[in-house]
Design an enzyme around this catalytic site. Structure first.
Site, PDB file in Angstrom:
ATOM      1  N   GLY B  11       0.812  -1.218   0.000  1.00  0.00           N
ATOM      2  CA  GLY B  11       0.000   0.000   0.000  1.00  0.00           C
ATOM      3  C   GLY B  11       0.837   1.256   0.000  1.00  0.00           C
ATOM      4  O   GLY B  11       1.671   1.461   0.876  1.00  0.00           O
ATOM      5  N   GLY B  13      -0.380   4.324   0.307  1.00  0.00           N
ATOM      6  CA  GLY B  13      -1.192   5.407   0.851  1.00  0.00           C
ATOM      7  C   GLY B  13      -0.378   6.226   1.836  1.00  0.00           C
ATOM      8  O   GLY B  13       0.850   6.184   1.829  1.00  0.00           O
ATOM      9  N   PHE B  14      -1.068   6.946   2.683  1.00  0.00           N
ATOM     10  CA  PHE B  14      -0.348   7.833   3.603  1.00  0.00           C
ATOM     11  C   PHE B  14       0.498   7.057   4.608  1.00  0.00           C
ATOM     12  O   PHE B  14       1.608   7.467   4.929  1.00  0.00           O
ATOM     13  CB  PHE B  14      -1.341   8.757   4.319  1.00  0.00           C
ATOM     14  CG  PHE B  14      -1.954   9.757   3.397  1.00  0.00           C
ATOM     15  CD1 PHE B  14      -1.251  10.900   3.051  1.00  0.00           C
ATOM     16  CD2 PHE B  14      -3.198   9.550   2.832  1.00  0.00           C
ATOM     17  CE1 PHE B  14      -1.797  11.828   2.177  1.00  0.00           C
ATOM     18  CE2 PHE B  14      -3.750  10.472   1.947  1.00  0.00           C
ATOM     19  CZ  PHE B  14      -3.049  11.607   1.625  1.00  0.00           C
ATOM     20  N   VAL B  79      -2.090  -7.810  -4.374  1.00  0.00           N
ATOM     21  CA  VAL B  79      -1.683  -8.922  -3.515  1.00  0.00           C
ATOM     22  C   VAL B  79      -2.759 -10.002  -3.553  1.00  0.00           C
ATOM     23  O   VAL B  79      -3.948  -9.718  -3.366  1.00  0.00           O
ATOM     24  CB  VAL B  79      -1.431  -8.434  -2.076  1.00  0.00           C
ATOM     25  CG1 VAL B  79      -1.203  -9.616  -1.140  1.00  0.00           C
ATOM     26  CG2 VAL B  79      -0.238  -7.489  -2.051  1.00  0.00           C
ATOM     27  N   GLU B 175     -18.520  17.603   2.128  1.00  0.00           N
ATOM     28  CA  GLU B 175     -17.732  18.230   1.069  1.00  0.00           C
ATOM     29  C   GLU B 175     -18.320  17.909  -0.296  1.00  0.00           C
ATOM     30  O   GLU B 175     -18.433  18.772  -1.163  1.00  0.00           O
ATOM     31  CB  GLU B 175     -16.271  17.756   1.164  1.00  0.00           C
ATOM     32  CG  GLU B 175     -15.575  18.365   2.376  1.00  0.00           C
ATOM     33  CD  GLU B 175     -14.271  17.690   2.754  1.00  0.00           C
ATOM     34  OE1 GLU B 175     -13.975  16.592   2.247  1.00  0.00           O
ATOM     35  OE2 GLU B 175     -13.537  18.275   3.569  1.00  0.00           O
ATOM     36  N   ASP B 303      -5.636   3.062   8.145  1.00  0.00           N
ATOM     37  CA  ASP B 303      -7.045   2.665   8.197  1.00  0.00           C
ATOM     38  C   ASP B 303      -7.262   1.173   8.415  1.00  0.00           C
ATOM     39  O   ASP B 303      -8.328   0.756   8.856  1.00  0.00           O
ATOM     40  CB  ASP B 303      -7.747   3.048   6.875  1.00  0.00           C
ATOM     41  CG  ASP B 303      -8.027   4.537   6.796  1.00  0.00           C
ATOM     42  OD1 ASP B 303      -7.585   5.269   7.695  1.00  0.00           O
ATOM     43  OD2 ASP B 303      -8.696   4.953   5.828  1.00  0.00           O
TER      44      ASP B 303
END
Lengths: 433, 433
Positions: B11, B13-14, B79, B175, B303
């Site tokens: 991953g 991501g962040f 994966v 948003e 997450d």
């Protein structure tokens, strides 16, 4: 209902849009039809294909352009048929319904399409580069192949993944080949921690590049391309393209999975809907007034129209200035017909042509008299394209992108969008709604 | 081969990226795996979905990020399975081949996915908004529907086309609802020469928006949304979504073809590959060292990880600072294991949270102590997101886009890309190559 005459414009390209803008707030009702909801700035498509620009930088929403023209309506859809007797255009709209739209004056400005010269192997396995979808397909494909090459151990397989063939020695072919070379060898290669040198091969069936240009510019273009590392092959006629190789007439085989075909254009097949005898390349023959020969209330202009240039006896070339200047005459002559005035004739004001090759490399033939090449031609190319590009925001974004990439040798628009996912998820929702 | 220990990060991501950057040029070999070749700046996805930003503005090529880290390799792929006994990760790569990759330390940072709570009607007919493909699907869909509405005479059909439902009163829901309202009623509507007023409805199952926020900010958010024109319904539990309507638990029906689902997240199903007992939402339970409970050489963060915050007894929220701070600890602890040192424990430094609603409208809860709302919260939101966004060029482009749209009430990224064409043309070439 208004008592104005109704004009239908097919195509929001350079020819159609010019006419629409000239007819803005005049005493006619205009229906502008295009299969996309945006106008495409085609000269920069190759930069989208090679990760230099975002799609939206070269696409501009049609409705934004005509926002202040209450007499112009826009319909997103595909023209299904044209009935010049009943004066009806049948449109498959985005809502999946077919609508018959009546006209007093019809204007066909549907542009051109890729000419594969009837070779099905090329249709199936080569990429065209005529619209935004084409450009995105190429971008996804080449970035994916580079990712694959990074994990391919077999040297010959890896080389095939890193061999890119561009067919066609016109401006688009040159620009694409140069840009691909820079993308692979200046940008991508730096980020892969192994030796992944790419080959870019430009094939041209004739014996020189940039056929209509003078000799010295042809030679300069080839020298500049070869100087950066592109392999140029002239007298190279492609006989077969598969997903594994390109075969030339000489029997030579080039192992590649990427062939960009910019070797020929023909008129948009929509021309056939007029049911008249078409000219070379399937183009619509027009008078010097831009009226279709034999159909007084039907006009055609731009890439789809066939009109001989009295200077050389050939049809005017598929250039933006030709399309725009013809489009302006169409608008004038539609209003002249409405107002019962005499029609004007098209006269081409030729400002020349140009092609860019890469960083600081270009050729230009100003007013078809002054040859320029190298850095100054390149600066001229950049400036002109910024000016012609639609929308100030796009100009700013493109300008920053160019400056950035020039300084940092970078291309940031390198995202692979998964077509499959886009397709499957949208199926359920698009037709029913 | 190097004698360094090998770390596999799943991953980009962040959480994953933070760890990768901290491990850059350290004495470990890192393999970073992601299904995309880019990192997604998820907080701005809704602006891609609502025509405000280009996809590439919120996506950054992973290889660019690790270009100066020779000890980090990147693999684009999905994966397939994880074997914690043999210490192998099986990856379906972009080249369609499956590769088994060995690790000494594994780090699972695969993030979250949309939680439809087992309701198949929602899976089939609502749009998620978790990645770039989702955002593009929504963009294509809503612009297409507006084009359709422009040519729909039946008033009730037209209203259904122009009714947009957003489910979920968290920051993303707010948003998205605010941005959709502005897109339809400030931008698109101006360009269609007829009355096409859109309804945007925000549904929240609980009795207030922004659940973890203090009361006054919850009320402020709702007031700001309603002030601009969004219809807010709390205590509105969705029971069914079809391609024609949304049905609530009360039996109420809302006719719409557009439902954006941002009502729930769960861990990426990849968590199940670890073959351990998962926590609520399918999350991986971890120690305060970010080691997976029971697996000393496997880490998880962001997450996908479940770790209770001692302050409130709940798992840390799915926020970028949590992911990044946890990712930093993972990098430290991997090096501590390599160097046989004592492991560090994660401690969250909470800078608060914020949500934007529209032009000059936002709420923020700085350090979970100082409530801000309206213009100043909005400015804080803009500034913070620009700072956190990856890549200076992206920052410039996004900033110009925002300023431009703010001044001119415009959104230029309104192009509909035809998914079908993208799909069919790419099929032939992608698998064979």
């Amino acid at each position: 209902m208004s008592e104005n005459k109704r004009v239908i414009i097919i195509g929001a390209g350079f020819a159609g849009l010019k006419t629409a803008r000239e007819l803005s707030n005049k005493n006619v009702d205009v229906l502008l039809i295009d299969r996309n909801n945006y106008h495409t700035f085609t000269p920069l498509l190759y930069q989208v294909a090679t990760c230099g620009l975002d799609p939206s930088a070269v696409a501009y929403p049609v409705r934004s352009i005509i926002a202040d023209s209450p007499n112009i309506q826009f319909m997103m859809g595909t023209v299904q048929s044209i009935d010049t007797d009943k004066q009806l255009v049948s449109v498959q709209t985005v809502s999946n319904g077919v609508r018959d739209e009546a006209y007093d004056y019809l204007y066909v400005a549907a542009g051109s399409s890729t000419n594969y010269f009837g070779n099905q192997s090329i249709v199936d396995n080569a990429f065209g580069l005529r619209d935004l979808d084409d450009a995105l397909l190429i971008r996804n494909h080449i970035v994916r192949l580079f990712e694959k090459a990074a994990w391919t151990e077999d040297a010959s397989k890896r080389q095939a993944l890193l061999t890119l063939v561009v067919v066609g020695g016109g401006p688009t072919g040159l620009e694409t080949a140069g840009s691909l070379y820079e993308l692979y060898n200046d940008v991508l290669q730096k980020e892969f921690h192994r030796d992944l040198k790419a080959r870019v091969i430009l094939l041209e069936a004739a014996d020189s590049l940039l056929l209509p240009y003078p000799d010295n510019l042809q030679r300069s273009a080839q020298k500049q391309l070869e100087g950066m590392g592109v392999e140029v092959m002239t007298n190279a006629f492609v006989e077969e393209v598969t997903n594994k190789y390109v075969r030339l007439k000489t029997g030579e085989i080039i192992n590649t999975h990427t062939v960009v075909w910019s070797a020929g254009v023909k008129a948009n097949p929509l021309a056939e809907m007029l049911d008249i005898k078409l000219e070379r390349g399937g183009k619509i023959p027009v008078e010097t007034t831009m009226q279709v020969i034999g159909l007084n209330n039907v006009f055609a202009a731009g890439d789809i129209a066939y009109l001989k240039n009295p200077k050389d006896g050939k049809s005017y070339p598929g250039l933006i200035p030709v399309a725009q200047q013809q489009g302006a005459i169409v608008a004038k002559n539609i209003m002249n017909l409405v107002n019962d005035k005499e029609l004007k004739e098209f006269r081409y004001f030729d400002r020349g042509s140009m092609a860019t090759i890469g960083r600081s490399r270009a050729v230009a033939w100003a007013f078809n008299r002054i040859p320029l090449s190298g850095f100054f031609a390149w600066i001229a190319w950049l400036g002109l394209h910024l000016v012609v590009l639609l929308g100030m925001r796009n100009r700013i974004v493109v300008f920053i992108g160019w400056v950035w990439d020039y300084i940092f040798y970078n291309r940031t628009v390198r995202i692979i969008l998964e077509e499959e996912k886009l397709k499957s998820k949208s199926e359920a929702l698009r037709d029913v709604a």
